[in-house]
Structure formats: C-alpha cells, structure tokens
Design a protein around this motif. Sequence first.
Motif, PDB file in Angstrom:
ATOM      1  N   GLU A   1     -78.641  44.817  49.706  1.00 47.40           N
ATOM      2  CA  GLU A   1     -80.048  45.211  49.620  1.00 47.40           C
ATOM      3  C   GLU A   1     -80.373  46.362  50.574  1.00 47.40           C
ATOM      4  O   GLU A   1     -81.343  46.342  51.319  1.00 47.40           O
ATOM      5  CB  GLU A   1     -80.971  44.018  49.880  1.00 47.40           C
ATOM      6  N   ARG A   2     -79.524  47.383  50.519  1.00 45.55           N
ATOM      7  CA  ARG A   2     -79.717  48.574  51.339  1.00 45.55           C
ATOM      8  C   ARG A   2     -79.826  49.787  50.437  1.00 45.55           C
ATOM      9  O   ARG A   2     -79.279  49.812  49.341  1.00 45.55           O
ATOM     10  CB  ARG A   2     -78.543  48.772  52.295  1.00 45.55           C
TER      11      ARG A   2
ATOM     12  N   HIS B   1     -83.227  49.207  54.691  1.00 49.87           N
ATOM     13  CA  HIS B   1     -83.338  47.970  53.926  1.00 49.87           C
ATOM     14  C   HIS B   1     -84.214  48.248  52.707  1.00 49.87           C
ATOM     15  O   HIS B   1     -85.207  48.974  52.788  1.00 49.87           O
ATOM     16  CB  HIS B   1     -83.940  46.843  54.769  1.00 49.87           C
TER      17      HIS B   1
END
Length: 92
Positions: A25-26, A40
Amino acid sequence: VMDYKFIKKVLDQIVSETRIDYDNERVYVPFYFAHTQWLHLDSVLSSTPRINYLFSKHCEEVYGLDKQEIEYVREEYIKIIKDKYNQWIRNF
C-alpha cells in the motif's frame, strides 16, 4: 476556460509516472520531493495538506496549470488511483 485536451495529457502523464506497490500500500509519485521515497497510499488518496501542496506546486511549475486546473487534475488523479487500487483488491 480550461483546455481539457491539454489537461487530459497532464493527467495521463502524472498517472503514468505514478507507481503503486499494491502489496505494501505504497505509492511512488512524481511530485514528492524525495523521488526515491514512497508514500503511504492513504496519504495520497486522502489528499493531506502536504500532498496537496506538493501536487499543486508540481502542476504549476511543470505544466503551468492555474488553481482551477490543478484542482480538477488532482480530483481526477485521486479517482484514477482509487479505481486502480480497488480494481486490484477485487481481482486479488
């Protein structure tokens, strides 16, 4: 009056320069100061003040967009990134 043809090209360019690491989730975005660092996903999708500032500055300096155009591109950009992530989740 916005030049939607040009705005679409700007949007497509920014999206094409964005890389998403779905598993972690970057997001790597072209408008972040430290281009080697990832953000993020939530900070990009929630449009934190810092992200908004960096996005606006990038659009103004690189593409010459005005405030109204920047807001439009940012909203569309967030929709596209959300859609990409949601599609990945559905296909996971």
